[in-house]
Design a protein around this motif. Structure first.
Motif, mmCIF file in Angstrom:
data_model
loop_
_atom_site.group_PDB
_atom_site.id
_atom_site.type_symbol
_atom_site.label_atom_id
_atom_site.label_comp_id
_atom_site.label_asym_id
_atom_site.label_seq_id
_atom_site.Cartn_x
_atom_site.Cartn_y
_atom_site.Cartn_z
ATOM 1 N N ALA A 24 11.313 -5.519 4.100
ATOM 2 C CA ALA A 24 10.072 -5.800 4.831
ATOM 3 C C ALA A 24 9.024 -4.727 4.547
ATOM 4 N N ALA A 25 9.446 -3.465 4.530
ATOM 5 C CA ALA A 25 8.508 -2.365 4.273
ATOM 6 C C ALA A 25 7.910 -2.485 2.871
ATOM 7 N N ARG A 26 8.726 -2.825 1.888
ATOM 8 C CA ARG A 26 8.198 -2.991 0.519
ATOM 9 C C ARG A 26 7.187 -4.132 0.467
ATOM 10 N N ARG A 27 7.479 -5.229 1.148
ATOM 11 C CA ARG A 27 6.560 -6.374 1.155
ATOM 12 C C ARG A 27 5.246 -6.015 1.840
ATOM 13 N N ILE A 28 5.342 -5.361 2.981
ATOM 14 C CA ILE A 28 4.134 -4.963 3.711
ATOM 15 C C ILE A 28 3.335 -3.953 2.895
ATOM 16 N N THR A 29 4.013 -2.984 2.302
ATOM 17 C CA THR A 29 3.333 -1.972 1.495
ATOM 18 C C THR A 29 2.629 -2.614 0.306
ATOM 19 N N ARG A 30 3.298 -3.514 -0.371
ATOM 20 C CA ARG A 30 2.689 -4.195 -1.520
ATOM 21 C C ARG A 30 1.440 -4.976 -1.073
ATOM 22 N N PHE A 31 1.527 -5.675 0.059
ATOM 23 C CA PHE A 31 0.398 -6.420 0.601
ATOM 24 C C PHE A 31 -0.769 -5.477 0.912
ATOM 25 N N LEU A 32 -0.479 -4.371 1.611
ATOM 26 C CA LEU A 32 -1.540 -3.441 1.987
ATOM 27 C C LEU A 32 -2.089 -2.680 0.776
ATOM 28 N N ASP A 33 -1.234 -2.343 -0.180
ATOM 29 C CA ASP A 33 -1.717 -1.711 -1.418
ATOM 30 C C ASP A 33 -2.763 -2.591 -2.088
ATOM 31 N N MET A 34 -2.470 -3.878 -2.149
ATOM 32 C CA MET A 34 -3.394 -4.812 -2.781
ATOM 33 C C MET A 34 -4.731 -4.856 -2.013
ATOM 34 N N LYS A 35 -4.650 -4.880 -0.692
ATOM 35 C CA LYS A 35 -5.858 -4.978 0.131
ATOM 36 C C LYS A 35 -6.676 -3.683 0.115
ATOM 37 N N LEU A 36 -6.018 -2.541 -0.082
ATOM 38 C CA LEU A 36 -6.711 -1.246 -0.086
ATOM 39 C C LEU A 36 -7.163 -0.822 -1.483
ATOM 40 N N GLN A 37 -6.781 -1.595 -2.481
ATOM 41 C CA GLN A 37 -7.069 -1.243 -3.872
ATOM 42 C C GLN A 37 -8.558 -0.995 -4.112
ATOM 43 N N ASP A 38 -9.416 -1.841 -3.584
ATOM 44 C CA ASP A 38 -10.858 -1.670 -3.792
ATOM 45 C C ASP A 38 -11.393 -0.398 -3.143
ATOM 46 N N ALA A 39 -10.698 0.101 -2.136
ATOM 47 C CA ALA A 39 -11.099 1.351 -1.484
ATOM 48 C C ALA A 39 -10.599 2.567 -2.266
ATOM 49 N N GLY A 40 -9.792 2.335 -3.289
ATOM 50 C CA GLY A 40 -9.315 3.421 -4.132
ATOM 51 C C GLY A 40 -8.161 4.212 -3.560
ATOM 52 N N LEU A 41 -7.404 3.606 -2.656
ATOM 53 C CA LEU A 41 -6.246 4.278 -2.061
ATOM 54 C C LEU A 41 -5.043 3.350 -2.065
ATOM 55 N N THR A 42 -3.866 3.945 -2.156
ATOM 56 C CA THR A 42 -2.646 3.197 -1.893
ATOM 57 C C THR A 42 -2.412 3.233 -0.386
ATOM 58 N N HIS A 43 -1.507 2.403 0.071
ATOM 59 C CA HIS A 43 -1.199 2.431 1.498
ATOM 60 C C HIS A 43 -0.603 3.779 1.898
ATOM 61 N N ALA A 44 0.222 4.361 1.038
ATOM 62 C CA ALA A 44 0.812 5.677 1.343
ATOM 63 C C ALA A 44 -0.288 6.730 1.486
ATOM 64 N N GLN A 45 -1.262 6.713 0.582
ATOM 65 C CA GLN A 45 -2.368 7.665 0.669
ATOM 66 C C GLN A 45 -3.197 7.414 1.925
ATOM 67 N N PHE A 46 -3.442 6.148 2.234
ATOM 68 C CA PHE A 46 -4.172 5.784 3.444
ATOM 69 C C PHE A 46 -3.462 6.330 4.679
ATOM 70 N N GLY A 47 -2.153 6.132 4.747
ATOM 71 C CA GLY A 47 -1.388 6.621 5.893
ATOM 72 C C GLY A 47 -1.476 8.125 6.036
ATOM 73 N N LEU A 48 -1.375 8.819 4.933
ATOM 74 C CA LEU A 48 -1.453 10.278 4.957
ATOM 75 C C LEU A 48 -2.844 10.745 5.385
ATOM 76 N N LEU A 49 -3.881 10.148 4.826
ATOM 77 C CA LEU A 49 -5.241 10.539 5.191
ATOM 78 C C LEU A 49 -5.541 10.233 6.657
ATOM 79 N N THR A 50 -5.023 9.122 7.180
ATOM 80 C CA THR A 50 -5.253 8.820 8.595
ATOM 81 C C THR A 50 -4.546 9.839 9.487
ATOM 82 N N HIS A 51 -3.354 10.235 9.097
ATOM 83 C CA HIS A 51 -2.643 11.261 9.876
ATOM 84 C C HIS A 51 -3.407 12.582 9.852
ATOM 85 N N ILE A 52 -3.966 12.931 8.713
ATOM 86 C CA ILE A 52 -4.735 14.176 8.603
ATOM 87 C C ILE A 52 -5.983 14.087 9.470
ATOM 88 N N ALA A 53 -6.698 12.975 9.377
ATOM 89 C CA ALA A 53 -7.939 12.810 10.141
ATOM 90 C C ALA A 53 -7.685 12.807 11.642
#
Length: 150
Positions: A24-53
């Protein structure tokens, strides 16, 4: 039914929480990676940046604890974000042995763009998986973190 390695393996594939959650995590990550692609981030990077912010404590140790990650693994990932100009890492004034991390202006702008994309993606994801179910699962597994599973 006769017990064999194949039947036992099929039973594990059908019932193992770890196998099901990782899939399930791989499927969700793949889905979110695709949706975040135009923003120039992977889902993992997005998660890390949100935690930092969102951090109240900007040390790498505190960030690793909040994300349930090993500090050395987190540091390697942060170095990539630092090279990309999205975060800055520096020694803490009061204790030079500790490192702090924060978003750069570029990182903050990238995260703002990604949050807009994430909101749209998360709304679509919420049609498949209700957010309350995700929160319930996360809450139910919190006790596992205290069992020394690392």
């Amino acid at each position: 039914m006769t017990k064999t390695l194949v039947t036992d393996a099929r039973d594990a594939v059908d019932r193992c929480a770890g196998i099901k959650i990782r899939l399930a995590a791989r499927r969700i990550t793949r889905f979110l990676d695709m949706k975040l692609q135009d923003a120039g981030l992977t889902h993992a990077q997005f998660g890390l940046l949100t935690h930092i912010a969102a951090a109240r404590d900007d040390t790498i140790g505190a960030l690793a604890e909040r994300m349930d990650l090993d500090q050395s693994t987190l540091s390697r990932t942060l170095r990539g974000l630092e090279r990309a100009g999205l975060v800055e890492i520096a020694a803490v004034e009061k204790d030079q042995r500790k490192r702090a991390v924060w978003l750069t202006e570029q990182g903050a702008r990238r995260l703002e763009t990604a949050i807009s994309a994430w909101r749209i993606a998360h709304a679509a994801l919420s049609d498949a998986i209700h957010p309350a179910e995700v929160r319930d699962l996360a809450t139910a597994t919190e006790a596992l973190a205290d069992t020394g599973g690392r």
